[in-house]
Design a protein around this motif. Structure first.
Motif, short mmCIF file in Angstrom:
data_model
loop_
_atom_site.label_atom_id
_atom_site.label_comp_id
_atom_site.label_asym_id
_atom_site.label_seq_id
_atom_site.Cartn_x
_atom_site.Cartn_y
_atom_site.Cartn_z
N TRP A 20 1.52 -1.36 -37.82
CA TRP A 20 0.77 -1.53 -36.58
C TRP A 20 -0.72 -1.69 -36.89
O TRP A 20 -1.28 -0.91 -37.68
CB TRP A 20 0.91 -0.32 -35.66
CG TRP A 20 2.30 0.01 -35.23
CD1 TRP A 20 2.99 -0.50 -34.17
CD2 TRP A 20 3.19 0.95 -35.85
NE1 TRP A 20 4.23 0.06 -34.09
CE2 TRP A 20 4.39 0.96 -35.11
CE3 TRP A 20 3.10 1.80 -36.95
CZ2 TRP A 20 5.47 1.77 -35.43
CZ3 TRP A 20 4.17 2.61 -37.29
CH2 TRP A 20 5.34 2.59 -36.53
N LEU A 21 -1.36 -2.69 -36.30
CA LEU A 21 -2.82 -2.75 -36.30
C LEU A 21 -3.28 -2.05 -35.04
O LEU A 21 -2.80 -2.36 -33.94
CB LEU A 21 -3.32 -4.20 -36.29
CG LEU A 21 -2.99 -5.10 -37.48
CD1 LEU A 21 -3.82 -6.37 -37.40
CD2 LEU A 21 -3.17 -4.40 -38.80
N VAL A 22 -4.19 -1.08 -35.18
CA VAL A 22 -4.63 -0.30 -34.02
C VAL A 22 -6.16 -0.21 -34.01
O VAL A 22 -6.81 -0.35 -35.04
CB VAL A 22 -4.05 1.12 -34.05
CG1 VAL A 22 -2.52 1.09 -33.98
CG2 VAL A 22 -4.52 1.90 -35.28
N ASP A 23 -6.69 0.02 -32.80
CA ASP A 23 -8.11 0.35 -32.72
C ASP A 23 -8.27 1.86 -32.90
O ASP A 23 -7.29 2.58 -33.14
CB ASP A 23 -8.73 -0.15 -31.41
CG ASP A 23 -8.15 0.53 -30.16
OD1 ASP A 23 -7.52 1.60 -30.28
OD2 ASP A 23 -8.35 -0.02 -29.06
N SER A 24 -9.49 2.35 -32.77
CA SER A 24 -9.75 3.77 -33.07
C SER A 24 -9.15 4.70 -32.03
O SER A 24 -9.10 5.91 -32.26
CB SER A 24 -11.25 4.02 -33.18
OG SER A 24 -11.89 3.75 -31.94
N ARG A 25 -8.68 4.17 -30.91
CA ARG A 25 -8.02 4.99 -29.88
C ARG A 25 -6.50 4.95 -30.02
O ARG A 25 -5.79 5.57 -29.25
CB ARG A 25 -8.44 4.54 -28.49
CG ARG A 25 -9.94 4.70 -28.22
CD ARG A 25 -10.33 4.11 -26.87
NE ARG A 25 -11.75 4.23 -26.62
CZ ARG A 25 -12.67 3.39 -27.08
NH1 ARG A 25 -12.30 2.34 -27.82
NH2 ARG A 25 -13.95 3.57 -26.83
N GLY A 26 -6.02 4.17 -30.96
CA GLY A 26 -4.59 4.07 -31.18
C GLY A 26 -3.92 2.95 -30.41
O GLY A 26 -2.69 2.81 -30.48
#
Length: 310
Positions: A20-26
């Motif tokens: 999964w590619l995620v941002d810092s909030r998931g």
């Protein structure tokens, strides 16, 4: 507003790979999965497999990666030594290792082992799901992870205090396919088709003095002696006896905690939920995929958060 990826989170198991590619909030920005698990790879193949999937997701060449699961096993990409129980579920990233042969930063998380009282046991991957459950506030709870090798885990004050691996699923396969009971248990049988038979078998296994090996042959005998039109479901009975015996062994923990948090999906997890309820517990379903992402994200934030800029 489109957010940029903060990290790639990887669950690399024996049979499957999930990224999964995620941002810092998931928030999930992109994801991929394949059957390229540890069981089908040699050590030299891991970097190329990882990069191929990251490229397909459009990940930048400097995006950091955190990996949980069998990639950290002795026969995986690079061994990440076990952390011993009682093991804090916060801070698993402190024990991560970095493999050779990659240009980006890649961290492989450790598994957890148990040695106390000769109750030797190991896990890889499940601890990251438990860390994700901790992020949901479940810092004192009993967990059940159904599978071929089911796991029961007791978390107290945010630590994995103890756990056990139970070979119920493998025993079912061995008994139903390689023992005399192969003549009774059909390969396409459905234990959910006759829930009353499953429930009765669970009840039997929960009785004081129950001995599993002394009742297994009765499944064969019942099929031979049952009259025409009798309702017989050998698969439901075998499943109920095996799962019931497993739950009987942890019944004291179940009584203390009342709830058992189930991490899994599908028919097997539903059967465990029925059996837990028969034993007087409350089954609570959790999303295993969400938990592993939360656990991986917590580790990624610990490793990389100081570098992140909105």
């Amino acid at each position: 507003m489109t957010t940029s990826p903060f990290a790639a989170l990887v669950d690399w198991g024996t049979s499957n790979l999930r990224i999964w590619l995620v941002d810092s909030r998931g928030t999930v920005i992109g994801e991929r999965q394949s059957a390229e698990g540890m069981g089908s790879l040699d050590k030299a193949a891991y970097p190329a497999v990882l990069e191929r999937h990251l490229t397909a997701l459009g990940a930048s060449t400097d995006l950091p990666v955190v990996i949980a699961g069998m990639a950290g096993a002795r026969t995986g990409w690079r061994e990440a030594p076990y952390v011993e129980t009682p093991a804090p579920l916060v801070g698993l990233s402190q024990h991560a290792v970095q493999p050779d042969g990659v240009s980006r930063r890649v961290y492989i998380l450790p598994g957890i082992c148990q040695r106390a009282n000769n109750a030797f046991d190991v896990m890889r991957g499940e601890e990251t799901q438990l860390a994700g459950a901790l992020e949901q506030g479940l810092d004192n709870a009993l967990f059940c992870l159904p599978g071929t090798h089911s796991k029961w885990a007791l978390v107290e004050d945010g630590q994995l205090r103890r756990f056990s691996t139970v070979m119920t699923g493998e025993l079912f396969n061995l008994i139903s396919r390689q023992s005399i009971l192969r003549l009774s248990v059909p390969e396409d049988g459905d234990p959910e088709a006759n829930p009353e038979i499953f429930d009765a078998a669970v009840d039997q296994a929960l009785q004081p003095g129950f001995a599993l090996t002394s009742v297994l042959f009765s499944i064969r005998a019942e099929g031979l002696l049952a009259g025409q039109g009798a309702k017989v479901n050998p698969e439901a009975r075998l499943s109920g006896l095996l799962i019931g015996a497993e739950i009987a062994a942890i019944r004291d923990d179940l009584r203390r905690h009342e709830r058992a948090h189930l991490i899994g999906t599908g028919k097997l997890t539903r059967l465990y939920g029925r059996a837990i309820a028969k034993a007087g517990g409350e089954p609570v379903q959790l999303d295993g995929g969400l938990l592993v992402r939360r656990g991986l994200l917590a580790c990624a934030l610990s490793l990389f958060d100081h570098e992140f800029k909105d």
